[in-house]
Design a protein around this motif. Sequence first.
Motif, PDB file in Angstrom:
ATOM      1  N   PRO A   1       0.960  -1.084   0.329  1.00 42.71           N
ATOM      2  CA  PRO A   1      -0.300   0.058   0.284  1.00 42.71           C
ATOM      3  C   PRO A   1       0.714   1.398  -0.145  1.00 42.71           C
ATOM      4  O   PRO A   1       0.532   2.485  -0.377  1.00 42.71           O
ATOM      5  N   CYS A   2       2.345   1.193   0.326  1.00 40.07           N
ATOM      6  CA  CYS A   2       2.789   2.428   0.679  1.00 40.07           C
ATOM      7  C   CYS A   2       4.034   1.693  -0.226  1.00 40.07           C
ATOM      8  O   CYS A   2       4.838   0.932  -0.254  1.00 40.07           O
ATOM      9  N   ASN A   3       4.855   2.953  -0.702  1.00 43.95           N
ATOM     10  CA  ASN A   3       6.247   3.452  -0.890  1.00 43.95           C
ATOM     11  C   ASN A   3       7.341   4.193  -1.251  1.00 43.95           C
ATOM     12  O   ASN A   3       6.686   5.388   0.155  1.00 43.95           O
ATOM     13  N   PHE A   4       8.511   4.721  -0.899  1.00 46.01           N
ATOM     14  CA  PHE A   4       9.042   5.754  -0.465  1.00 46.01           C
ATOM     15  C   PHE A   4       8.936   6.780  -1.936  1.00 46.01           C
ATOM     16  O   PHE A   4       9.073   8.135  -1.516  1.00 46.01           O
ATOM     17  N   VAL A   5       8.343   6.532  -3.143  1.00 44.87           N
ATOM     18  CA  VAL A   5       8.656   7.230  -3.808  1.00 44.87           C
ATOM     19  C   VAL A   5       7.307   8.413  -3.470  1.00 44.87           C
ATOM     20  O   VAL A   5       7.906   9.544  -4.648  1.00 44.87           O
ATOM     21  N   ALA A   6       6.610   8.733  -2.950  1.00 42.15           N
ATOM     22  CA  ALA A   6       5.692   9.756  -2.344  1.00 42.15           C
ATOM     23  C   ALA A   6       6.201  11.148  -1.614  1.00 42.15           C
ATOM     24  O   ALA A   6       5.713  12.036  -1.398  1.00 42.15           O
ATOM     25  N   HIS A   7       7.474  10.120  -1.086  1.00 40.16           N
ATOM     26  CA  HIS A   7       8.279  11.556   0.511  1.00 40.16           C
ATOM     27  C   HIS A   7       9.713  11.679  -0.026  1.00 40.16           C
ATOM     28  O   HIS A   7      10.186  12.294   0.903  1.00 40.16           O
ATOM     29  N   LEU A   8       9.722  11.883  -1.949  1.00 38.07           N
ATOM     30  CA  LEU A   8      11.019  12.632  -2.381  1.00 38.07           C
ATOM     31  C   LEU A   8      10.899  13.662  -2.526  1.00 38.07           C
ATOM     32  O   LEU A   8       9.804  13.477  -2.751  1.00 38.07           O
ATOM     33  N   LYS A   9      11.854  14.556  -1.845  1.00 45.53           N
ATOM     34  CA  LYS A   9      11.531  16.064  -3.596  1.00 45.53           C
ATOM     35  C   LYS A   9      11.225  15.769  -4.696  1.00 45.53           C
ATOM     36  O   LYS A   9      11.844  14.376  -5.801  1.00 45.53           O
ATOM     37  N   ASN A  10      10.939  16.297  -5.115  1.00 47.08           N
ATOM     38  CA  ASN A  10      10.425  16.751  -6.468  1.00 47.08           C
ATOM     39  C   ASN A  10       9.059  14.961  -6.902  1.00 47.08           C
ATOM     40  O   ASN A  10       9.454  14.987  -8.452  1.00 47.08           O
ATOM     41  N   SER A  11       8.956  14.540  -6.181  1.00 49.41           N
ATOM     42  CA  SER A  11       8.039  13.101  -6.248  1.00 49.41           C
ATOM     43  C   SER A  11       6.997  14.043  -7.500  1.00 49.41           C
ATOM     44  O   SER A  11       5.864  14.796  -7.089  1.00 49.41           O
ATOM     45  N   PRO A  12       6.886  13.055  -8.549  1.00 48.02           N
ATOM     46  CA  PRO A  12       5.340  13.509  -8.880  1.00 48.02           C
ATOM     47  C   PRO A  12       4.338  12.713  -8.277  1.00 48.02           C
ATOM     48  O   PRO A  12       3.323  13.351  -8.621  1.00 48.02           O
ATOM     49  N   THR A  13       4.324  12.266  -7.141  1.00 52.40           N
ATOM     50  CA  THR A  13       3.313  11.627  -6.119  1.00 52.40           C
ATOM     51  C   THR A  13       2.774  12.433  -5.594  1.00 52.40           C
ATOM     52  O   THR A  13       3.899  13.084  -5.057  1.00 52.40           O
ATOM     53  N   SER A  14       1.479  12.255  -3.987  1.00 54.72           N
ATOM     54  CA  SER A  14       1.663  12.430  -3.468  1.00 54.72           C
ATOM     55  C   SER A  14       1.896  11.383  -1.857  1.00 54.72           C
ATOM     56  O   SER A  14       2.062  10.646  -1.982  1.00 54.72           O
ATOM     57  N   SER A  15       1.101  12.224  -0.944  1.00 54.56           N
ATOM     58  CA  SER A  15       1.619  10.718   0.215  1.00 54.56           C
ATOM     59  C   SER A  15       0.995   9.894   0.437  1.00 54.56           C
ATOM     60  O   SER A  15      -0.137   9.839   0.161  1.00 54.56           O
TER      61      SER A  15
END
Length: 179
Positions: A162-176
Motif C-alpha cells: 500500500p505504500c512506498n517511498f516514492v511519494a516522500h521524495l523531493k520532486n516526486s510526481p506523487t502525493s504522500s
Amino acid sequence: MPRPDLSRFYPLQLAVLTVSDSRSSANDSSGDLLCQLVQSAGHQLVARALLANNKYQLRATLSQWIASDNIQVVLLNGGTGFAAGNCTVEALTPLFDNEVPGFGELFRQLSFNELGSAALQSGALAGLANGTLLFAMPGSAGACTLAMQQLILPQLDGHTGPCNFVAHLKNSPTSSCGA
C-alpha cells in the motif's frame, strides 16, 4: 490526501557512494553492482563517489547531495560494521530529519538467516534528509544484493502498495501515502 498512482513506475534519480579504505574505482565491485541494479530497475544514476572512512568528508559529500535538487536517493555501501575506522553510521546519523528504523531491523533479520549471530554487527540504517532517502548497507556484494532486491528496490517502485517511498521524495510526481 490522494494516494499515489500504483499503476505507474516513476524513475528516480540516485547516487551511489562507496565507503572504503581499500577499494578504488578499478575494483569497487559492490559499487558497480549497485549502479547496475539501479539502472536495470529503470532508475537514473546521477552521481557516484568512492571515499575513505572519514566522517567529515562523508558528511560534506552527503550534504551536497542532500541539498541537490537532482538526487532523490543515496545508496551507501561500506563502513557500517564494527571494524576499526569505520564511520558511515556516525557520519550519516546526524544528517537525518527522520530515521527509517525498519530498514536496519529487517536487513539484520534477513542477514541473520544467512550469517547467524554475526548479523548483530551490521550497522545498516536508512533515513530521510531534505526529501532525500539514504540507505547505508555493508560493503559486501551479498549484503548489497540482499538489501537492494528484498528491501530497497521494492520501496523505490511506485507500483509497491500500500505504500512506498516514492511519494516522500523531493520532486516526486506523487502525493504522500495515507496509510
